[in-house]
Design a protein around this motif. Structure first.
Motif, PDB file in Angstrom:
ATOM      1  N   MET A   1      20.705  70.147  67.625  1.00 30.43           N
ATOM      2  CA  MET A   1      20.898  71.504  67.954  1.00 30.43           C
ATOM      3  C   MET A   1      21.915  71.946  66.849  1.00 30.43           C
ATOM      4  O   MET A   1      22.566  71.060  66.597  1.00 30.43           O
ATOM      5  N   THR A   2      22.310  73.069  66.960  1.00 30.78           N
ATOM      6  CA  THR A   2      23.209  73.562  66.177  1.00 30.78           C
ATOM      7  C   THR A   2      24.470  74.183  66.970  1.00 30.78           C
ATOM      8  O   THR A   2      24.271  74.677  68.111  1.00 30.78           O
ATOM      9  N   ALA A   3      25.556  73.632  66.581  1.00 28.72           N
ATOM     10  CA  ALA A   3      26.761  74.163  67.592  1.00 28.72           C
ATOM     11  C   ALA A   3      27.864  74.387  66.884  1.00 28.72           C
ATOM     12  O   ALA A   3      28.198  74.422  65.603  1.00 28.72           O
ATOM     13  N   PRO A   4      28.983  75.339  67.389  1.00 24.01           N
ATOM     14  CA  PRO A   4      30.139  76.013  66.708  1.00 24.01           C
ATOM     15  C   PRO A   4      31.099  74.855  66.729  1.00 24.01           C
ATOM     16  O   PRO A   4      30.971  73.711  67.488  1.00 24.01           O
ATOM     17  N   PRO A   5      31.998  74.844  65.810  1.00 25.33           N
ATOM     18  CA  PRO A   5      33.290  73.835  65.809  1.00 25.33           C
ATOM     19  C   PRO A   5      34.037  73.848  67.375  1.00 25.33           C
ATOM     20  O   PRO A   5      33.976  74.997  67.995  1.00 25.33           O
TER      21      PRO A   5
ATOM     22  N   LEU B   1      32.058  81.952  63.011  1.00 22.40           N
ATOM     23  CA  LEU B   1      31.154  82.603  62.084  1.00 22.40           C
ATOM     24  C   LEU B   1      29.865  81.804  62.112  1.00 22.40           C
ATOM     25  O   LEU B   1      30.032  80.687  61.989  1.00 22.40           O
ATOM     26  N   TYR B   2      28.764  82.474  61.738  1.00 19.06           N
ATOM     27  CA  TYR B   2      27.667  81.552  61.764  1.00 19.06           C
ATOM     28  C   TYR B   2      27.505  80.524  60.755  1.00 19.06           C
ATOM     29  O   TYR B   2      27.236  79.450  60.979  1.00 19.06           O
ATOM     30  N   ARG B   3      28.308  80.448  59.712  1.00 20.91           N
ATOM     31  CA  ARG B   3      28.336  79.681  58.342  1.00 20.91           C
ATOM     32  C   ARG B   3      29.063  78.399  59.004  1.00 20.91           C
ATOM     33  O   ARG B   3      28.900  77.509  58.426  1.00 20.91           O
ATOM     34  N   ASP B   4      29.931  78.552  59.823  1.00 20.05           N
ATOM     35  CA  ASP B   4      30.815  77.468  60.639  1.00 20.05           C
ATOM     36  C   ASP B   4      30.174  76.635  61.684  1.00 20.05           C
ATOM     37  O   ASP B   4      30.529  75.426  61.917  1.00 20.05           O
ATOM     38  N   TRP B   5      29.065  77.044  62.026  1.00 17.07           N
ATOM     39  CA  TRP B   5      28.049  76.357  63.040  1.00 17.07           C
ATOM     40  C   TRP B   5      27.427  75.117  62.208  1.00 17.07           C
ATOM     41  O   TRP B   5      26.875  75.481  61.175  1.00 17.07           O
ATOM     42  N   LYS B   6      27.455  73.955  62.776  1.00 17.53           N
ATOM     43  CA  LYS B   6      26.668  72.932  61.944  1.00 17.53           C
ATOM     44  C   LYS B   6      25.611  72.363  63.270  1.00 17.53           C
ATOM     45  O   LYS B   6      25.674  72.303  64.142  1.00 17.53           O
ATOM     46  N   ARG B   7      24.455  71.787  62.262  1.00 13.77           N
ATOM     47  CA  ARG B   7      23.611  70.886  63.011  1.00 13.77           C
ATOM     48  C   ARG B   7      24.160  69.678  63.436  1.00 13.77           C
ATOM     49  O   ARG B   7      24.735  68.844  62.452  1.00 13.77           O
TER      50      ARG B   7
END
Length: 129
Positions: free
Chosen positions: A1-5, A12-18
């Motif tokens: 899944m993709t999660a925020p820090p 921001l979207y770019r900070d969310w990581k798989r």
């Protein structure tokens, strides 16, 4: 899944990581891998290993869950949104696909139902055997 820090649920979207998650009879937990650890050099020149967990990973305790549902919100990155409403506030994640989202929803609901019926010891023995 993709999660925020961990420290910024409205990043921001770019900070969310798989990232990977696991679900057991206690919690839905983000997996922190060994390669996500950082090495830093102290002022004295010695090398110290610093864990990049910032004290934790995303962890949702099963007893804290109030509801779980799919969600589509413009503030989330595009994709199959998952909202876990907890006693501490909502946790938002993005599943890899809509099929994966349905699997996560079913699994979390099943584990919560088993917990609510007081059968966590049965689930724990099934998972650990």
């Amino acid at each position: 899944m993709t999660a925020p820090p961990v420290e910024n649920a409205i990043a921001l979207y770019r900070d969310w990581k798989r990232t990977e998650f696991f679900l057991n009879h206690e919690a839905l937990q983000q997996v922190i891998k060994a390669e996500e650890k950082q090495v830093s050099r102290s002022l004295s020149g010695t090398i110290a290993e610093v864990t990049n967990e910032e004290n934790s990973a995303i962890r949702v305790e099963i007893p804290d869950i109030m509801s779980v549902s799919s969600c589509a919100d413009l503030t989330l990155p595009p994709g199959a949104g998952l909202c876990i409403d907890t006693t501490h506030g909502p946790v938002f994640l993005i599943a890899d696909s809509w099929e994966s989202l349905n699997g996560w929803l079913d699994a979390i609901r099943l584990v919560y139902t088993i917990y609510a019926r007081g059968k966590t010891d049965v689930l724990a023995s099934i998972i650990t055997s």
